[in-house]
Design an enzyme around this catalytic site. Structure first.
Site, PDB file in Angstrom:
ATOM      1  N   HIS A  64       0.885  -1.172   0.000  1.00 56.05           N
ATOM      2  CA  HIS A  64       0.000   0.000   0.000  1.00 56.05           C
ATOM      3  C   HIS A  64       0.915   1.212   0.000  1.00 56.05           C
ATOM      4  O   HIS A  64       1.525   1.527   1.028  1.00 56.05           O
ATOM      5  CB  HIS A  64      -0.875   0.013   1.254  1.00 56.05           C
ATOM      6  N   PHE A  65       1.048   1.870  -1.155  1.00 57.33           N
ATOM      7  CA  PHE A  65       2.040   2.951  -1.267  1.00 57.33           C
ATOM      8  C   PHE A  65       1.431   4.352  -1.185  1.00 57.33           C
ATOM      9  O   PHE A  65       2.122   5.353  -1.356  1.00 57.33           O
ATOM     10  CB  PHE A  65       2.873   2.775  -2.541  1.00 57.33           C
ATOM     11  N   HIS A 178      -8.835  -9.989   0.611  1.00 56.01           N
ATOM     12  CA  HIS A 178      -8.545  -9.759   2.028  1.00 56.01           C
ATOM     13  C   HIS A 178      -9.702 -10.439   2.751  1.00 56.01           C
ATOM     14  O   HIS A 178     -10.828  -9.938   2.754  1.00 56.01           O
ATOM     15  CB  HIS A 178      -8.500  -8.260   2.331  1.00 56.01           C
ATOM     16  N   HIS A 232      -2.403 -12.361   2.564  1.00 53.36           N
ATOM     17  CA  HIS A 232      -1.944 -12.418   3.975  1.00 53.36           C
ATOM     18  C   HIS A 232      -2.726 -13.377   4.879  1.00 53.36           C
ATOM     19  O   HIS A 232      -3.413 -12.965   5.805  1.00 53.36           O
ATOM     20  CB  HIS A 232      -1.878 -11.032   4.609  1.00 53.36           C
ATOM     21  N   ASP A 303       2.621  -6.746   2.664  1.00 54.57           N
ATOM     22  CA  ASP A 303       1.490  -5.908   3.062  1.00 54.57           C
ATOM     23  C   ASP A 303       2.000  -4.573   3.624  1.00 54.57           C
ATOM     24  O   ASP A 303       1.445  -4.060   4.596  1.00 54.57           O
ATOM     25  CB  ASP A 303       0.589  -6.636   4.069  1.00 54.57           C
TER      26      ASP A 303
END
Ligand code: DOR
Length: 438
Positions: A64-65, A178, A232, A303
């Site tokens: 997540h940038f 997710h 994840h 993540d």
């Protein structure tokens, strides 16, 4: 040949998992030859790599940038520098930015931003909403559809079977979930109202919440034979369920945090240990490790989800969930290999080739002739701690601070160009948009 480079006398990790001392010639961003000794090119550079180990660059399939819209936490320059320092040469980024990446226009905007700013290669997910099916089918290029079944809010939350089913039923591209049961989380939140201990996070978003959602995603994937990736994975019960019910078209990943941190870490670092899905018990660490070693879990993602220290200092539950990871994941895992928990070849498989295969990324993830020269030279002989002052991520902290790690990248090459060299960044280097083959 425009740009050539010879890496000399490295310990080269070959695709069969063997180590070979030798030279690797790169030209025009591609690996040209690999041999015990090669002649230096007439023009170009030579990199003396004696004592260092040459690995395929890491492909991090979940980050997540924060750009656009949340650049106070991270942006594509700081994030891609953190990647280069961590040996990550390609990333797949998530759609929970602002605006959300739920249309072709938003995807195009991210691709343009990355082309202008990213030191490493990039790909982006398109986010599912309850009503963007045409975008999900047609948007290009994308590594896949991201569905937040839980732990989200607003348009990106698709938590009920009624809205999930059409997404699985229509189209063929990869769906990454997710997997947390939002209904159960909301119910359990009521049980802990007023409790500010961050450790209750793992009780509210409990193991059953994760299992319920994973089972629902698997049910829909089996019904439509739809390519599914479970992001994840955090619990032993999910891993054991998958051991018995994993169709050939399903893959799963685990983070270093879920392998190596656990609920005891709330006492150590408080809300810095808060993430979604939450950390679990030490027993879960062991079951996840075994599932990874056995191939039930296919690969590793960080993540990377940076939040500022100021945001993290808010009392639970106002504190946001997420931890950074791109900068530390490779040395964290190589240190585990050095301890004998797994092999160097397994770490490389989990962090490069298995990811390239799962997402259909051609010519990446291996050191082989014809493959892209995305490479990292690591030092497996010395140890160095994770130090806050050395971190490149804009959030400026790591859950692994103080951990003494080996396998730190000494040099990272992206398409044959040196992006990082012993603490120095070559900020003019730009990665390329990744391609994804069905
Ligand atoms: O802890 C998390 N934080 N998990 C996610 O999946 C999202 C992320 C974020 O964007 O902050």
């Amino acid at each position: 040949m425009n740009h050539s480079c010879l890496i000399q006398q490295a310990q080269i990790l070959l695709p069969d998992g063997e180590l070979m001392t030798g030279d690797v010639l790169l030209a025009d961003g591609v690996i040209q030859s690999i041999a015990p000794h090669l002649a230096a090119p007439e023009t170009g550079e030579c990199i003396e790599a004696q004592g260092l180990t040459l690995l395929p660059g890491v492909i991090d399939p979940q980050v997540h940038f924060r750009e656009p819209g949340l650049e106070h936490k991270e942006d594509l320059s700081t994030a891609s520098r953190a990647c280069a320092r961590g040996g990550v040469t390609s990333f797949l980024e998530m759609p929970n930015t602002n605006p959300l990446t739920i249309t072709q226009a938003a995807l195009d905007d991210k691709l343009a931003r990355a082309a202008a700013k990213s030191l490493v290669n990039y790909g982006f997910f398109i986010g599912a909403t309850p009503d963007n099916l045409p975008d999900l089918r047609e948007a290009q290029p994308t590594c896949g559809i991201k569905i937040f079944m839980g732990s989200s809010h607003g348009a990106l939350l698709v938590s009920t079977e009624e809205f999930l089913e059409p997404i699985f039923a229509q189209g063929t591209r990869l769906i990454a979930v997710h997997a947390e049961d939002q209904g159960r989380i909301l119910e359990r939140r009521k049980l802990f109202t007023g409790n500010n201990d961050p450790a209750v996070h793992s009780q509210i978003q409990d193991e059953i919440a994760a299992l319920n959602a994973t089972q629902l995603a698997l049910k829909l994937s089996e019904k439509y034979q739809r390519r599914l990736h479970i992001l994840h994975l955090s619990t032993g019960i999910e891993a054991e369920y998958l051991r018995g019910h994993k169709p050939a078209w399903v893959t799963a990943e685990v983070t270093p945090q879920h392998l190596l941190l656990n609920t005891n870490d709330y006492a150590r670092i408080g809300t810095l240990a808060q993430m979604n899905p939450p950390l679990r018990s030490p027993e879960n660490n062991e079951v996840l490790w075994q599932a990874l070693l056995d191939g039930v879990i296919d690969f590793i993602a960080t993540d990377h989800a940076p939040h500022t220290l100021e945001e993290k200092a808010k009392p639970y539950p106002q504190s946001p969930s997420g931890m950074p990871g791109v900068e530390t994941a490779l040395p964290v895992m190589l240190t585990q290999a050095k301890k004998g928990r797994c092999s160097l070849a397994q770490v490389s498989r989990w962090m490069a080739s298995a990811v390239a295969e799962a997402y259909g990324i051609p010519n990446k993830g291996k050191i082989a002739v014809g493959y892209d020269a995305d490479l990292v030279l690591v030092d497996l002989e010395t140890y160095h701690p994770v130090l806050r002052e050395e971190l490149q991520t804009k959030c400026g902290w790591s859950p692994f601070e103080g951990w003494n790690l080996t396998g730190w990248p000494v040099m990272t090459l992206v398409n044959g160009q040196v992006a990082y060299n012993r603490g120095q960044f070559h900020d003019q280097v730009r990665g390329k948009a990744l391609r994804f083959e069905p």
